[in-house]
Design a protein around this motif. Structure first.
Motif, PDB file in Angstrom:
ATOM      1  N   ASP A 171       0.832  -1.206   0.000  1.00  0.00           N
ATOM      2  CA  ASP A 171       0.000   0.000   0.000  1.00  0.00           C
ATOM      3  C   ASP A 171       0.867   1.257   0.000  1.00  0.00           C
ATOM      4  O   ASP A 171       2.073   1.208   0.249  1.00  0.00           O
ATOM      5  N   ASN A 172       0.222   2.381  -0.288  1.00  0.00           N
ATOM      6  CA  ASN A 172       0.940   3.657  -0.397  1.00  0.00           C
ATOM      7  C   ASN A 172       1.641   4.038   0.897  1.00  0.00           C
ATOM      8  O   ASN A 172       2.735   4.607   0.866  1.00  0.00           O
ATOM      9  N   SER A 196       2.538  -5.418   4.999  1.00  0.00           N
ATOM     10  CA  SER A 196       2.749  -5.504   3.563  1.00  0.00           C
ATOM     11  C   SER A 196       3.731  -6.605   3.176  1.00  0.00           C
ATOM     12  O   SER A 196       4.124  -6.699   2.031  1.00  0.00           O
TER      13      SER A 196
END
Length: 170
Positions: free
Chosen positions: A26-27, A168
């Motif tokens: 994810d960002n 992540s």
């Protein structure tokens, strides 16, 4: 195996590792900096892409993918169009933000240009001098190997940084 086939294999390994590192991330994880001051995954992937792009385009006599295919505008970073990340300050590292899809799209476009160039190389091409600013002057073969080494180091760092972010991790 021909020398260009060996080089193509090495560059393919960079692409595979970039793809695996960015998959599902994810960002927020992309911009997290290990220990608060290490390079973020986004910066590392952007930087290795810029390095391969700049080095190969120069050696091949081509325009960089960064400008030729509009990635400079798509990233819209507060950096010069020729910036590859060398010598970046902490605030410049923080400024490199992009979603995983854009980071991969850029690297993939760079990789395609690399493959196009390297596919056409013969063994004799590797002895061509591409940079006379060094003593001894840098040959194409040395430039390609140093680019591979730099990019593999940075994608390994990005994969490590991803592993530091449990949400992540692959």
């Amino acid at each position: 195996m021909k020398s260009n086939e060996l080089l193509l294999d090495a560059f393919a390994r960079i692409r595979e590792t970039v793809a695996a590192t960015l998959e599902g991330v994810d960002n927020e994880a992309l911009v997290r900096r290990p220990a608060g001051n290490g390079n973020s995954m986004a910066w590392l992937i952007w930087h290795l892409s810029r390095v391969e792009d700049a080095q190969l385009a120069s050696a091949a006599g081509l325009e960089q993918v960064w400008t030729a295919q509009g990635f400079a505008g798509r990233f819209n970073l507060p950096l010069s169009g020729r910036d590859t990340g060398y010598g970046h300050t902490s605030s410049q590292v923080d400024a490199v933000k992009a979603p995983p899809e854009l980071l991969f799209d850029y690297y993939d476009a760079v990789h395609r240009q690399t493959v196009m160039f390297v596919t056409g190389l013969g063994d004799a091409d590797l002895d061509r001098v591409v940079d006379t600013r060094w003593d001894p002057p840098v040959t194409l073969g040395v430039r390609l190997v140093s680019t591979i080494a730099d990019c593999l180091q940075h994608v390994g760092q990005a994969a490590y940084a991803r592993g530091l972010n449990p949400a992540s991790a692959v």
